[in-house]
Design an enzyme around this catalytic site. Structure first.
Site, PDB file in Angstrom:
ATOM      1  N   GLU A 274     -61.935  45.281 -36.799  1.00  0.00           N
ATOM      2  CA  GLU A 274     -62.932  44.575 -35.994  1.00  0.00           C
ATOM      3  C   GLU A 274     -63.834  45.642 -35.395  1.00  0.00           C
ATOM      4  O   GLU A 274     -63.511  46.247 -34.381  1.00  0.00           O
ATOM      5  CB  GLU A 274     -62.252  43.743 -34.902  1.00  0.00           C
ATOM      6  CG  GLU A 274     -61.608  42.476 -35.394  1.00  0.00           C
ATOM      7  CD  GLU A 274     -62.627  41.432 -35.832  1.00  0.00           C
ATOM      8  OE1 GLU A 274     -63.814  41.550 -35.459  1.00  0.00           O
ATOM      9  OE2 GLU A 274     -62.228  40.506 -36.551  1.00  0.00           O
ATOM     10  N   CYS A 307     -69.934  42.835 -28.562  1.00  0.00           N
ATOM     11  CA  CYS A 307     -70.327  43.011 -29.958  1.00  0.00           C
ATOM     12  C   CYS A 307     -70.922  41.745 -30.559  1.00  0.00           C
ATOM     13  O   CYS A 307     -71.720  41.814 -31.491  1.00  0.00           O
ATOM     14  CB  CYS A 307     -69.146  43.486 -30.794  1.00  0.00           C
ATOM     15  SG  CYS A 307     -67.755  42.334 -30.829  1.00  0.00           S
TER      16      CYS A 307
END
Length: 534
Positions: A274, A307
């Site tokens: 991730e 993000c």
């Protein structure tokens, strides 16, 4: 002050070395004094943290011996926990949902103490609840086990656990992201979670106070869960080298993460990555501009240090001016403040120098500052040294060369949103916008605002970049069944996709159980016995 030791095989181990969490509000009031306090506590020059209102928690730094021990105990527990019935493991998800819901207010206060604005802390908890909702768990059950009867055989597709999963969450939203380890447990893996040295409190609270007692309640063997804290590079290196580790679940920057993935595969381990995101949002000519502008303000939540917020937008030239006017009006209402203020969405910016580097490069290339462009104090006054940055909107004219600008090409972690405006409308503009989205080296999520079904169909069919596409919706809001994480390119590496950790930390096995089958017949006649279509 809460105190957490390393958690190994059901026991807590203190340490001679601790990381202290001083409340974010205290740092905003007096940064240098509280930085001095934190350092003195961590260096052992004072031991009165428990008596100081500014100190929220301390977490033990895990010794080398315990870093090894936690993996040994996880390996011992793996074959036991992995054979627990699926229904028992799914019960873990149900109970986590119930307990997070029950302790939601307390969990939010922990995140606020770490510096998360209250409203964003509530959003993070909403994501945890969505990921453990009945709809999500029902999907997990179907993903784990499917069975049917065809002729003399019972045929089963079942996902088997990989074994020992280690998880390194990000620094910026460590607690909520770390709970993506729960599906790995539901899949039957044992799990070791590394609390970030810079922000361990939320991770230790969530896992030690909420999830560990549930595992005990379910009868999970000691070693099913381990919690450690320490130097990131040392721990990651140990995980890579250890034969006890099967999967490495890593959150972080793309450069570090992609190399970690290569190193993991080289050593026979599965990387689950991730990494950075550089999300795009397209606003087409027939969009609901009020709603689209509101969605674009999500770019500034947490000062852009998340993000999955929009990092750039593409606005159809016919509506660009009007969209920017509406966006500017909404941005003016976003202000700095203390994290416990429910009206505050901005956080202090850790990369202020990078912000000005990107801003200056863009303006030197012709981009226009629509609003923002300066540092601020906590009360919103312009300052050369303030810890906050004003939400900044850039207008970038021209689609073809926009990605030459770092602010469009790369993930940014500050409140700076470039709005790219193609020069003119023409028959091939949608094709160019789709190509622009697909050219993004990152691929977390994209969003689209339009009322035209043909545009929706074209984007949904042809945009392959990203793990998630949202249409006429909040960019960062959670939705049932669809995972919150995962993506392509520099976001997830070569194996990247929408990330269901239950799937990513398990492997598919087929099982056939036959009755009354003759082996020779099964070999030679099974295919021939089927009727040939005419």
């Amino acid at each position: 002050m809460r105190s957490y030791g390393s958690y190994i095989a059901g026991s807590d181990f203190p340490s001679e070395s601790w990381v202290y969490t001083v409340k974010a509000a205290a740092f905003l009031d007096d940064f240098m004094s509280n930085l001095k306090l934190k350092r003195e506590l961590e260096r052992g020059f004072r031991d009165d943290g428990h008596a100081l209102p500014a100190v929220a928690a301390r977490c033990a730094l895990t010794s080398d011996a315990h870093l090894q021990e936690v993996l040994v105990r996880a390996r011992e527990a793996a074959p036991v926990w992995g054979t627990f019935p699926i229904e028992t493991r799914l019960r873990l998800g149900e109970r986590v949902h119930q307990e997070v819901l029950r302790r939601r207010a307390e969990f939010v206060e922990v995140l606020v103490a770490e510096g998360h604005p209250r409203r964003l802390a509530e959003w993070e908890i909403a994501g945890v609840l969505q990921g453990t909702s009945p709809e999500a768990l029902a999907l997990s059950h179907r993903q784990l086990h499917e069975e049917c009867r065809i002729g003399p055989r019972t045929l089963t597709l079942v996902r088997k656990p990989d074994g020992v999963v280690v998880l390194s969450p990000p620094q910026n939203a460590a607690a909520s992201n770390s709970i993506l380890g729960v599906p790995a447990l539901v899949a039957g893996n044992t799990l070791v979670v590394k609390a970030p040295r810079s922000s361990p409190y939320g991770v230790m609270f969530a896992w030690r106070e909420i999830i560990a007692p549930i595992l005990d309640e379910l009868g999970a063997p000691p070693g099913t869960l381990g919690l450690v804290c320490g130097t990131p590079n040392k721990i990651l290196t140990q995980w890579l080298e250890s034969p006890l580790v099967d999967d490495i679940f890593f959150f972080g920057g793309s450069e570090r993460g992609i190399q970690l993935g290569v190193d993991a595969v080289t050593r026979g381990k599965k990387p689950v990555l991730e990494l950075a995101g550089n999300d795009g949002c397209v606003v087409w000519r027939d969009a609901d501009l009020d709603s689209a502008a509101e969605a674009l303000t999500e770019s500034f939540f947490g000062s852009g240090q998340i993000c999955m917020v929009p990092k750039y937008a593409v606005a159809h030239p016919d509506i660009a001016d009007e969209l920017l006017a509406r966006l500017t009006g909404l941005v003016a209402k976003i202000r700095p403040g203390y994290p416990d203020d429910p009206d505050v969405l901005l956080s202090p910016v850790m990369r202020a120098d990078e912000y000005f580097t990107h801003l200056n490069e863009a303006t030197a290339a012709g981009a226009t500052v629509v609003t923002g462009g300066h540092r601020m104090e906590i009360d919103g006054t312009v300052s050369e040294t303030g810890p906050f940055i004003s939400p900044t909107v850039l207008r970038v004219d021209g689609l073809a060369d926009a990605r030459e600008l770092a602010v469009v090409r790369e993930e940014t972690f500050f409140p700076l949103l470039p709005v790219v405006v193609p020069a003119v409308d023409h028959d091939g503009l949608l094709d160019e916008v789709i190509a622009f989205l697909n050219a993004n080296r990152y691929g977390l999520r994209n969003s689209l605002w339009t009322g035209d079904p043909d545009v929706i169909d074209a984007v949904a069919t042809r945009v392959h970049n990203g793990g998630l596409l949202k249409v006429n919706d909040s960019h960062i809001g959670f939705v049932p069944r669809l995972s919150t994480h995962g993506g392509t390119g520099l976001t997830g590496g070569p194996f990247g996709e929408l990330n269901y950790p239950l799937l990513r930390t398990s492997h598919l096995q087929g099982i056939s159980v036959a009755t009354g089958v003759q082996p020779r017949t099964a070999v030679f006649d099974s295919a021939a016995s089927r009727e040939v279509p005419r």
